[in-house]
Scaffold this motif. Structure first.
Motif, short mmCIF file in Angstrom:
data_model
loop_
_atom_site.label_atom_id
_atom_site.label_comp_id
_atom_site.label_asym_id
_atom_site.label_seq_id
_atom_site.Cartn_x
_atom_site.Cartn_y
_atom_site.Cartn_z
N UNK A 53 0.82 -1.21 0.00
CA UNK A 53 0.00 0.00 0.00
C UNK A 53 0.84 1.25 0.00
N UNK A 54 0.15 2.38 -0.09
CA UNK A 54 0.84 3.66 -0.08
C UNK A 54 -0.14 4.80 -0.26
N UNK A 55 0.40 5.98 -0.42
CA UNK A 55 -0.40 7.19 -0.48
C UNK A 55 -1.22 7.32 -1.76
N UNK A 56 -2.43 7.83 -1.59
CA UNK A 56 -3.25 8.22 -2.73
C UNK A 56 -2.73 9.57 -3.21
N UNK A 57 -2.40 9.65 -4.48
CA UNK A 57 -1.86 10.88 -5.06
C UNK A 57 -3.00 11.77 -5.56
N UNK A 58 -2.75 13.04 -5.57
CA UNK A 58 -3.71 14.00 -6.10
C UNK A 58 -4.06 13.62 -7.54
N UNK A 59 -5.33 13.59 -7.86
CA UNK A 59 -5.76 13.23 -9.20
C UNK A 59 -6.05 11.76 -9.39
N UNK A 60 -5.85 10.93 -8.34
CA UNK A 60 -6.14 9.50 -8.41
C UNK A 60 -7.34 9.19 -7.53
N UNK A 61 -8.12 8.21 -7.95
CA UNK A 61 -9.12 7.65 -7.05
C UNK A 61 -8.39 6.73 -6.07
N UNK A 62 -9.04 6.40 -4.97
CA UNK A 62 -8.39 5.48 -4.03
C UNK A 62 -8.17 4.12 -4.70
N UNK A 63 -9.09 3.73 -5.61
CA UNK A 63 -8.93 2.45 -6.31
C UNK A 63 -7.70 2.46 -7.22
N UNK A 64 -7.51 3.56 -7.93
CA UNK A 64 -6.33 3.69 -8.79
C UNK A 64 -5.05 3.69 -7.97
N UNK A 65 -5.09 4.33 -6.82
CA UNK A 65 -3.91 4.35 -5.94
C UNK A 65 -3.58 2.95 -5.45
N UNK A 66 -4.59 2.18 -5.06
CA UNK A 66 -4.36 0.81 -4.60
C UNK A 66 -3.76 -0.07 -5.69
N UNK A 67 -4.30 0.03 -6.90
CA UNK A 67 -3.78 -0.77 -8.01
C UNK A 67 -2.37 -0.35 -8.37
N UNK A 68 -2.09 0.95 -8.34
CA UNK A 68 -0.74 1.45 -8.65
C UNK A 68 0.26 0.94 -7.62
N UNK A 69 -0.07 1.07 -6.34
CA UNK A 69 0.84 0.62 -5.29
C UNK A 69 1.10 -0.89 -5.40
#
Length: 139
Positions: free
Chosen positions: A43-59
């Protein structure tokens, strides 16, 4: 002259549970500081401009090389750390298939699939992992 107001907002950390190979995907932390060398959920931080779902998949991709669908993630629980400095959004993906080796970034030293509850770098991760296995891999 207009004075700019600076807000000090609480960041969101997205923590992802991924059922894999009959267990749960975990990472060993390589970042200096709290939790160094211990297992944790990816896991990690949600970046500005990302949904929480996109942040989870990216991490998940950055830390393990495992590809998950952002749309398939569902919230398990949301908590604020005792010091009120972070919101932790725990989410879970459906079971995924991932053949072959894992790939990780410099924040991770090892990737493991665990098949029973284990102590982790963070008490909240430990509790969520325990609940995952108590509920037969579904929270």
């Amino acid at each position: 002259m207009i004075e700019m107001i600076r807000y000090d907002n609480t960041p969101t950390v997205v923590v992802v549970l991924v059922p894999l190979r009959g267990g749960l995907l975990m990472v060993r932390r390589a970042l200096p500081g709290e939790g160094f060398g211990k297992l944790a959920l990816p896991g990690g931080y949600q970046m500005l401009g990302q949904s929480w779902q996109e942040a989870g998949a990216r991490e998940m991709m950055e830390e393990t090389g495992v590809i998950i669908s952002p749309e398939a993630l569902r919230v398990v629980t949301v908590e604020t750390t005792p010091d009120r400095r972070q919101n932790l959004l725990f989410c879970q993906s459906p079971p995924v298939e991932h053949q072959g080796a894992f790939v990780h970034d410099a924040e991770v030293s090892e990737i493991r699939v665990i098949h029973e509850p284990t102590e982790t770098a963070f008490p909240r991760h430990t509790r969520v992992v325990r609940e995952f296995f108590m509920n037969s891999g579904d929270l």
